[in-house]
Write a protein that holds these residues in place. Structure first.
Motif, PDB file in Angstrom:
ATOM      1  N   ALA A  48     -54.011  -5.900  31.078  1.00 29.61           N
ATOM      2  CA  ALA A  48     -54.742  -4.829  30.722  1.00 29.61           C
ATOM      3  C   ALA A  48     -54.488  -3.833  32.001  1.00 29.61           C
ATOM      4  O   ALA A  48     -54.786  -3.958  32.983  1.00 29.61           O
ATOM      5  CB  ALA A  48     -55.996  -5.235  30.581  1.00 29.61           C
ATOM      6  N   VAL A  49     -54.187  -2.544  31.612  1.00 28.50           N
ATOM      7  CA  VAL A  49     -53.964  -1.301  32.384  1.00 28.50           C
ATOM      8  C   VAL A  49     -55.056  -0.556  31.969  1.00 28.50           C
ATOM      9  O   VAL A  49     -54.827   0.085  31.049  1.00 28.50           O
ATOM     10  CB  VAL A  49     -52.482  -0.727  32.532  1.00 28.50           C
ATOM     11  CG1 VAL A  49     -52.608   0.446  33.517  1.00 28.50           C
ATOM     12  CG2 VAL A  49     -51.487  -1.731  32.898  1.00 28.50           C
ATOM     13  N   ARG A  50     -56.162  -0.405  32.547  1.00 27.07           N
ATOM     14  CA  ARG A  50     -57.414   0.222  32.281  1.00 27.07           C
ATOM     15  C   ARG A  50     -57.359   1.651  32.786  1.00 27.07           C
ATOM     16  O   ARG A  50     -57.506   1.631  34.315  1.00 27.07           O
ATOM     17  CB  ARG A  50     -58.686  -0.540  32.417  1.00 27.07           C
ATOM     18  CG  ARG A  50     -59.679   0.440  31.913  1.00 27.07           C
ATOM     19  CD  ARG A  50     -61.033  -0.548  32.003  1.00 27.07           C
ATOM     20  NE  ARG A  50     -62.173   0.322  31.664  1.00 27.07           N
ATOM     21  CZ  ARG A  50     -63.315   0.206  32.339  1.00 27.07           C
ATOM     22  NH1 ARG A  50     -63.487  -0.646  33.265  1.00 27.07           N
ATOM     23  NH2 ARG A  50     -64.358   0.976  31.764  1.00 27.07           N
ATOM     24  N   LEU A  51     -57.117   2.565  32.199  1.00 26.24           N
ATOM     25  CA  LEU A  51     -57.374   4.043  32.759  1.00 26.24           C
ATOM     26  C   LEU A  51     -58.845   4.397  32.617  1.00 26.24           C
ATOM     27  O   LEU A  51     -59.632   4.446  31.605  1.00 26.24           O
ATOM     28  CB  LEU A  51     -56.750   4.963  31.845  1.00 26.24           C
ATOM     29  CG  LEU A  51     -55.108   4.750  31.957  1.00 26.24           C
ATOM     30  CD1 LEU A  51     -54.502   5.828  31.122  1.00 26.24           C
ATOM     31  CD2 LEU A  51     -54.554   4.607  33.143  1.00 26.24           C
ATOM     32  N   ARG A  52     -59.548   4.778  34.000  1.00 32.80           N
ATOM     33  CA  ARG A  52     -60.863   5.076  34.041  1.00 32.80           C
ATOM     34  C   ARG A  52     -61.154   6.504  34.618  1.00 32.80           C
ATOM     35  O   ARG A  52     -60.717   6.840  35.574  1.00 32.80           O
ATOM     36  CB  ARG A  52     -61.534   4.002  35.026  1.00 32.80           C
ATOM     37  CG  ARG A  52     -61.545   2.651  34.645  1.00 32.80           C
ATOM     38  CD  ARG A  52     -62.309   1.755  35.591  1.00 32.80           C
ATOM     39  NE  ARG A  52     -63.404   2.305  36.331  1.00 32.80           N
ATOM     40  CZ  ARG A  52     -64.379   1.777  36.705  1.00 32.80           C
ATOM     41  NH1 ARG A  52     -64.271   0.534  36.791  1.00 32.80           N
ATOM     42  NH2 ARG A  52     -65.389   2.345  37.356  1.00 32.80           N
TER      43      ARG A  52
END
Length: 149
Positions: A48-52
């Motif tokens: 999971a590549v989570r952009l925050r």
């Protein structure tokens, strides 16, 4: 509108051979995607590549602002200077964080979290270096996978 569960099911049906799947999202979605995520993670090496965005964690006191629901497109005007609203926003953000970490841990999903202010390439390369045992001992990795020194 985003139907994250449908996207995950579609990915599971299209990708037949075991591989590494990078799922890039902010993971702000309606419930119902957790089981398809877990099922995809059982068949593949799921990252999971989570952009925050920092604004997702703490609502700034900007005065009265319009907020649009991403799913219904309804616009609501909120007074972002109201302390109670900012406190509730922070509580909901904390709960979302806790739930995401729980889902990823239960599903065995690795997660790379990238702040929208960070350079994407540097964060991604560091994640790959830490994840790959052959590269951990190296002081730096370029995009070609060679060492800096």
């Amino acid at each position: 509108s985003t139907h994250f569960d449908a996207v995950l099911r579609d990915a599971a049906s299209r990708v037949k051979r075991r591989c590494t799947v990078f799922l890039v999202s902010d993971f702000i979605s309606a419930p119902g995607w957790e089981l398809p995520l877990s099922q995809l993670a059982q068949r593949h090496d799921l990252v999971a590549v989570r952009l925050r965005d920092p604004i997702e964690q703490a609502l700034p006191a900007l005065g009265v602002v319009p907020v649009q629901d991403a799913e219904t497109h309804e616009i609501v005007w909120l007074d972002s200077q109201e302390a109670g609203l900012r406190q509730r926003f922070a509580e909901l953000a904390d709960e979302r964080e806790r739930r995401l970490r729980e889902v990823w841990a239960q599903s065995g999903v690795d997660c790379l979290e990238i702040d929208t202010q960070e350079p994407l390439d540097a964060a991604f390369l560091e994640f790959i270096r830490l994840r790959n045992p052959r590269l951990r001992g190296r002081s730096g990795v370029t995009s070609s996978g060679s060492s800096h020194g």
